[in-house]
Write a protein that holds these residues in place. Structure first.
Motif, PDB file in Angstrom:
ATOM      1  N   VAL A   1       0.828  -1.211   0.000  1.00 27.23           N
ATOM      2  CA  VAL A   1       0.000   0.000   0.000  1.00 27.23           C
ATOM      3  C   VAL A   1       0.858   1.256   0.000  1.00 27.23           C
ATOM      4  CG1 VAL A   1      -1.630   1.369   1.370  1.00 27.23           C
ATOM      5  CG2 VAL A   1      -2.030  -1.080   1.023  1.00 27.23           C
ATOM      6  N   TRP A   2       1.869   1.298   0.877  1.00 29.45           N
ATOM      7  CA  TRP A   2       2.675   2.511   0.970  1.00 29.45           C
ATOM      8  C   TRP A   2       3.709   2.613  -0.143  1.00 29.45           C
ATOM      9  CZ3 TRP A   2       1.753   7.010   2.823  1.00 29.45           C
ATOM     10  CH2 TRP A   2       0.824   7.162   3.848  1.00 29.45           C
ATOM     11  N   ASP A   3       4.120   1.496  -0.736  1.00 40.04           N
ATOM     12  CA  ASP A   3       4.952   1.589  -1.934  1.00 40.04           C
ATOM     13  C   ASP A   3       4.186   2.312  -3.045  1.00 40.04           C
ATOM     14  OD1 ASP A   3       7.352   0.541  -1.125  1.00 40.04           O
ATOM     15  OD2 ASP A   3       7.038  -1.436  -2.008  1.00 40.04           O
ATOM     16  N   ALA A   4       2.940   1.914  -3.227  1.00 38.54           N
ATOM     17  CA  ALA A   4       2.111   2.564  -4.249  1.00 38.54           C
ATOM     18  C   ALA A   4       1.883   4.026  -3.902  1.00 38.54           C
ATOM     19  CB  ALA A   4       0.778   1.832  -4.387  1.00 38.54           C
ATOM     20  N   THR A   5       1.574   4.298  -2.639  1.00 34.71           N
ATOM     21  CA  THR A   5       1.290   5.667  -2.214  1.00 34.71           C
ATOM     22  C   THR A   5       2.523   6.553  -2.322  1.00 34.71           C
ATOM     23  OG1 THR A   5      -0.393   4.808  -0.694  1.00 34.71           O
ATOM     24  CG2 THR A   5       0.380   7.065  -0.322  1.00 34.71           C
ATOM     25  N   ASN A   6       3.668   6.039  -1.902  1.00 36.91           N
ATOM     26  CA  ASN A   6       4.902   6.817  -2.007  1.00 36.91           C
ATOM     27  C   ASN A   6       5.219   7.183  -3.454  1.00 36.91           C
ATOM     28  OD1 ASN A   6       5.429   6.864   0.739  1.00 36.91           O
ATOM     29  ND2 ASN A   6       6.845   5.135   0.690  1.00 36.91           N
ATOM     30  N   ASP A   7       5.015   6.250  -4.354  1.00 31.80           N
ATOM     31  CA  ASP A   7       5.305   6.530  -5.758  1.00 31.80           C
ATOM     32  C   ASP A   7       4.324   7.559  -6.314  1.00 31.80           C
ATOM     33  OD1 ASP A   7       6.926   5.894  -8.151  1.00 31.80           O
ATOM     34  OD2 ASP A   7       5.008   5.205  -8.944  1.00 31.80           O
ATOM     35  N   GLN A   8       3.073   7.440  -5.912  1.00 25.95           N
ATOM     36  CA  GLN A   8       2.086   8.436  -6.340  1.00 25.95           C
ATOM     37  C   GLN A   8       2.439   9.821  -5.795  1.00 25.95           C
ATOM     38  OE1 GLN A   8      -1.130   6.328  -4.577  1.00 25.95           O
ATOM     39  NE2 GLN A   8      -1.276   4.847  -6.254  1.00 25.95           N
ATOM     40  N   ASP A   9       2.822   9.876  -4.524  1.00 27.66           N
ATOM     41  CA  ASP A   9       3.211  11.159  -3.930  1.00 27.66           C
ATOM     42  C   ASP A   9       4.473  11.723  -4.576  1.00 27.66           C
ATOM     43  OD1 ASP A   9       1.119  11.549  -2.147  1.00 27.66           O
ATOM     44  OD2 ASP A   9       2.080  10.401  -0.548  1.00 27.66           O
ATOM     45  N   ARG A  10       5.407  10.847  -4.922  1.00 26.78           N
ATOM     46  CA  ARG A  10       6.618  11.302  -5.614  1.00 26.78           C
ATOM     47  C   ARG A  10       6.259  12.020  -6.909  1.00 26.78           C
ATOM     48  NH1 ARG A  10       8.924   9.761  -9.903  1.00 26.78           N
ATOM     49  NH2 ARG A  10       7.709   7.818 -10.028  1.00 26.78           N
ATOM     50  N   ARG A  11       5.385  11.415  -7.698  1.00 22.39           N
ATOM     51  CA  ARG A  11       5.004  12.028  -8.969  1.00 22.39           C
ATOM     52  C   ARG A  11       4.297  13.361  -8.740  1.00 22.39           C
ATOM     53  NH1 ARG A  11       3.421   6.654 -10.206  1.00 22.39           N
ATOM     54  NH2 ARG A  11       1.212   7.248 -10.121  1.00 22.39           N
ATOM     55  N   LEU A  12       3.433  13.427  -7.724  1.00 26.68           N
ATOM     56  CA  LEU A  12       2.735  14.682  -7.427  1.00 26.68           C
ATOM     57  C   LEU A  12       3.713  15.780  -7.033  1.00 26.68           C
ATOM     58  CD1 LEU A  12      -0.269  13.264  -5.373  1.00 26.68           C
ATOM     59  CD2 LEU A  12      -0.391  14.273  -7.657  1.00 26.68           C
ATOM     60  N   ALA A  13       4.663  15.450  -6.153  1.00 30.29           N
ATOM     61  CA  ALA A  13       5.632  16.447  -5.697  1.00 30.29           C
ATOM     62  C   ALA A  13       6.522  16.910  -6.844  1.00 30.29           C
ATOM     63  CB  ALA A  13       6.478  15.876  -4.557  1.00 30.29           C
ATOM     64  N   GLU A  14       6.920  15.983  -7.704  1.00 35.16           N
ATOM     65  CA  GLU A  14       7.792  16.354  -8.809  1.00 35.16           C
ATOM     66  C   GLU A  14       7.083  17.231  -9.830  1.00 35.16           C
ATOM     67  OE1 GLU A  14      10.855  12.530  -8.598  1.00 35.16           O
ATOM     68  OE2 GLU A  14       9.376  12.629 -10.224  1.00 35.16           O
ATOM     69  N   GLU A  15       5.802  16.943 -10.086  1.00 27.76           N
ATOM     70  CA  GLU A  15       5.041  17.807 -10.993  1.00 27.76           C
ATOM     71  C   GLU A  15       4.797  19.169 -10.357  1.00 27.76           C
ATOM     72  OE1 GLU A  15       4.570  17.361 -14.079  1.00 27.76           O
ATOM     73  OE2 GLU A  15       5.390  15.337 -14.031  1.00 27.76           O
ATOM     74  N   ASN A  16       4.577  19.185  -9.044  1.00 31.16           N
ATOM     75  CA  ASN A  16       4.445  20.441  -8.311  1.00 31.16           C
ATOM     76  C   ASN A  16       5.715  21.279  -8.468  1.00 31.16           C
ATOM     77  OD1 ASN A  16       3.334  21.171  -4.872  1.00 31.16           O
ATOM     78  ND2 ASN A  16       3.420  22.444  -6.678  1.00 31.16           N
ATOM     79  N   GLN A  17       6.876  20.609  -8.331  1.00 34.64           N
ATOM     80  CA  GLN A  17       8.150  21.310  -8.462  1.00 34.64           C
ATOM     81  C   GLN A  17       8.322  21.884  -9.870  1.00 34.64           C
ATOM     82  OE1 GLN A  17      10.987  21.561  -5.947  1.00 34.64           O
ATOM     83  NE2 GLN A  17      11.069  23.238  -7.421  1.00 34.64           N
ATOM     84  N   ARG A  18       7.987  21.097 -10.882  1.00 44.42           N
ATOM     85  CA  ARG A  18       8.154  21.569 -12.256  1.00 44.42           C
ATOM     86  C   ARG A  18       7.302  22.800 -12.531  1.00 44.42           C
ATOM     87  NH1 ARG A  18       7.945  15.719 -13.283  1.00 44.42           N
ATOM     88  NH2 ARG A  18      10.049  15.009 -13.794  1.00 44.42           N
ATOM     89  N   GLY A  19       6.102  22.814 -11.989  1.00 36.74           N
ATOM     90  CA  GLY A  19       5.244  23.972 -12.173  1.00 36.74           C
ATOM     91  C   GLY A  19       5.759  25.198 -11.437  1.00 36.74           C
ATOM     92  N   ILE A  20       6.254  24.998 -10.224  1.00 43.25           N
ATOM     93  CA  ILE A  20       6.784  26.108  -9.437  1.00 43.25           C
ATOM     94  C   ILE A  20       7.994  26.730 -10.115  1.00 43.25           C
ATOM     95  CG2 ILE A  20       8.069  26.581  -7.293  1.00 43.25           C
ATOM     96  CD1 ILE A  20       6.043  24.820  -5.843  1.00 43.25           C
ATOM     97  N   ASN A  21       8.769  25.939 -10.840  1.00 47.87           N
ATOM     98  CA  ASN A  21       9.954  26.460 -11.517  1.00 47.87           C
ATOM     99  C   ASN A  21       9.606  27.405 -12.672  1.00 47.87           C
ATOM    100  OD1 ASN A  21      11.632  25.039  -9.812  1.00 47.87           O
ATOM    101  ND2 ASN A  21      12.004  23.370 -11.251  1.00 47.87           N
ATOM    102  N   SER A  22       8.362  27.419 -13.085  1.00 46.46           N
ATOM    103  CA  SER A  22       7.947  28.249 -14.198  1.00 46.46           C
ATOM    104  C   SER A  22       7.995  29.735 -13.850  1.00 46.46           C
ATOM    105  CB  SER A  22       6.519  27.876 -14.615  1.00 46.46           C
ATOM    106  OG  SER A  22       5.957  28.851 -15.475  1.00 46.46           O
ATOM    107  N   MET A  23       8.257  30.569 -14.851  1.00 48.81           N
ATOM    108  CA  MET A  23       8.208  32.016 -14.666  1.00 48.81           C
ATOM    109  C   MET A  23       6.794  32.485 -14.340  1.00 48.81           C
ATOM    110  SD  MET A  23       8.558  33.235 -18.666  1.00 48.81           S
ATOM    111  CE  MET A  23       8.398  34.971 -18.249  1.00 48.81           C
ATOM    112  N   ALA A  24       5.792  31.634 -14.590  1.00 48.03           N
ATOM    113  CA  ALA A  24       4.405  31.998 -14.320  1.00 48.03           C
ATOM    114  C   ALA A  24       3.983  31.772 -12.875  1.00 48.03           C
ATOM    115  CB  ALA A  24       3.478  31.204 -15.245  1.00 48.03           C
ATOM    116  N   TYR A  25       4.807  31.067 -12.090  1.00 47.08           N
ATOM    117  CA  TYR A  25       4.400  30.730 -10.724  1.00 47.08           C
ATOM    118  C   TYR A  25       4.269  31.979  -9.862  1.00 47.08           C
ATOM    119  CZ  TYR A  25       4.599  29.225  -5.870  1.00 47.08           C
ATOM    120  OH  TYR A  25       4.335  29.058  -4.538  1.00 47.08           O
ATOM    121  N   ARG A  26       3.177  32.027  -9.097  1.00 48.06           N
ATOM    122  CA  ARG A  26       2.957  33.009  -8.046  1.00 48.06           C
ATOM    123  C   ARG A  26       2.376  32.259  -6.846  1.00 48.06           C
ATOM    124  NH1 ARG A  26       5.169  35.146 -11.582  1.00 48.06           N
ATOM    125  NH2 ARG A  26       4.960  37.249 -12.464  1.00 48.06           N
ATOM    126  N   PRO A  27       2.626  32.674  -5.622  1.00 44.84           N
ATOM    127  CA  PRO A  27       2.019  32.009  -4.464  1.00 44.84           C
ATOM    128  C   PRO A  27       0.508  31.925  -4.609  1.00 44.84           C
ATOM    129  CG  PRO A  27       3.723  33.523  -3.741  1.00 44.84           C
ATOM    130  CD  PRO A  27       3.550  33.759  -5.215  1.00 44.84           C
TER     131      PRO A  27
END
Length: 436
Positions: free
Chosen positions: A364-390
């Motif tokens: 269960v947590w292997d699946a959840t950790n991998d899902q959370d990893r993808r979410l955090a990494e996509e979050n990071q990619r979006g934040i790196n954009s010049m369009a990001y604002r809080p």
């Protein structure tokens, strides 16, 4: 937009301190952090210098060092450390650095030694850090006692081990006392790590914690987890249903009769402990909701204990079930890189293949950790954009994130302006770290 001009290292460091101080001082707590907090190398280095060298960090489980000479190692930024069990059962913590020429002493993540011996020139240390042997060529007047290992603070409670690199660490006693109370029935002296997972997420460590502090995303991302876990753990949560409140009332009465601690306890914004039911009829975080280990932890007599959730900022959350524990440790590796270590812990005399299947235990947590990893990494990619604002947080769904960042901001400002900062904040900013 301002760029960083060439400046002496001390000037850059001081200006970074001011910029961080300025952004945190004027921050709207209803919004996410400004971009540099998630991707700027200078901000990351300041966090490691202040927060991660000054706060108590979850490091390991005591059961990983059951006997004299057992050790574990980890890196806190650029600081390798080692924790070792001494002859009297006491845990000792040291910078994992030989006093001769600075080589690392212990090269493996964990192991067992009679003495701590540097692999470079065989300088030898007692388990309490005293230098015992430095070769025959250091001179007759060489003082062994002046070259013991550099110590660090270590505390152990309820099976959990915490370290602090600061000369004077912040208070921890109230949390440790509470943790001992909640964990007493688990008898963590009789426990062991059954499985361990290490994953590197290409995301800032705060994004990893933020993702954990809310379940706003759970229904769209975690089907395996939500087969057992409730999306909330507090009857005062505005999302809590009447059915959940009734289940909590029934389970708390059972736990009370068995003298099992369950009350929600908050120790400032850093630490939170509470026991909450899993989905009705589910007793463990396994694919089918049945026990993952046939031998229950400690002196527990029923697996139907829900999850004892333990939060310790800045780097840990945990689930303690009746049949096993799942611990999570977060260690920053860079401004956009984070190590997440998960450990599944069972009763010490549980036998793999007989009492538990490690693949089923971790599924269960292997699946959840991998899902959370993808979410955090996509979050990071979006934040790196010049369009990001809080962006705005939901006070209903994301109050845990709001609390975390409030704690983060308060502690960073304390370290920047208090005695531990050891420097004053300049009156006028010389640069801005903000982009776009």
């Amino acid at each position: 937009m301002h760029s960083l001009v060439r400046l002496p290292e001390d000037d850059v460091r001081q200006q970074t301190r001011y910029a961080v101080y300025d952004m945190l001082s004027r921050r709207d707590p209803r919004l996410s952090l400004e971009q540099p907090f998630y991707n700027d190398q200078r901000v990351f280095e300041l966090e490691m210098e202040t927060l991660f060298k000054s706060e108590w960090l979850f490091a390991a489980m005591g059961c990983e060092m059951p006997k004299k000479g057992n050790f574990v190692t980890l890196d806190i930024g650029d600081n390798p450390i080692v924790i070792v069990r001494g002859g009297d059962g006491t845990l000792h913590g040291f910078h994992n650095v030989c006093r001769h020429r600075g080589s690392r002493l212990c090269l493996h993540e964990k192991g067992k030694v009679a003495k701590l011996v540097c692999p470079y020139h065989q300088w030898t240390y007692e388990l309490d850090g005293r230098l015992l042997f430095a070769g025959q060529d250091m001179g007759d007047d060489f003082d062994l006692s002046a070259y013991g290992l550099q110590p660090l603070h270590v505390r152990e409670a309820g099976g959990f081990v915490f370290v602090c690199l600061a000369e004077t660490p912040p208070p921890l006693d109230d949390f440790l006392t509470t943790l001992e109370h909640y964990m007493a029935l688990y008898e963590m002296d009789n426990a062991r790590v059954a499985v361990q997972s290490d994953i590197v997420e290409e995301a800032n460590w705060k994004l990893v914690i933020e993702n954990n502090r809310e379940c706003y995303h759970c229904s769209g991302a975690h089907p395996e987890l939500l087969a057992s876990l409730q999306e909330f753990d507090d009857t005062d949560d505005p999302r809590a249903s009447d059915a959940y409140r009734e289940l909590v009332k029934r389970q708390q009465a059972t736990w009370e009769a068995c003298n099992i601690p369950w009350q929600l306890t908050r120790l400032d914004r850093r630490n939170r402990l509470t026991r909450t039911p899993l989905i009705d009829g589910i007793v463990s975080m396994t694919p089918d909701g049945k026990v993952g280990c046939q031998k229950l932890m400690g002196s527990l007599t029923t697996p139907d204990l829900g999850s004892l959730r333990i939060l310790h900022l800045p780097n840990s959350w945990n689930h303690c079930l009746g049949d096993h524990l799942i611990t999570f440790r977060v260690l920053p590796l860079g401004p956009q890189r984070t190590l997440v270590t998960t450990k599944w812990i069972v009763r010490g005399d549980a036998v793999e293949g007989t009492d538990y299947d490690p693949e089923r235990l971790r599924a269960v947590w292997d699946a959840t950790n991998d899902q959370d990893r993808r979410l955090a990494e996509e979050n990071q990619r979006g934040i790196n954009s010049m369009a990001y604002r809080p962006g705005p947080y939901s006070p209903t769904f994301e109050f845990g994130v709001i609390d975390f960042l409030q704690w983060y901001g308060e502690r960073m400002l304390t370290h920047l302006t208090g005695e531990e900062a050891n420097e004053s904040i300049p009156e006028e900013p010389a640069l801005s770290l903000a982009r776009g």
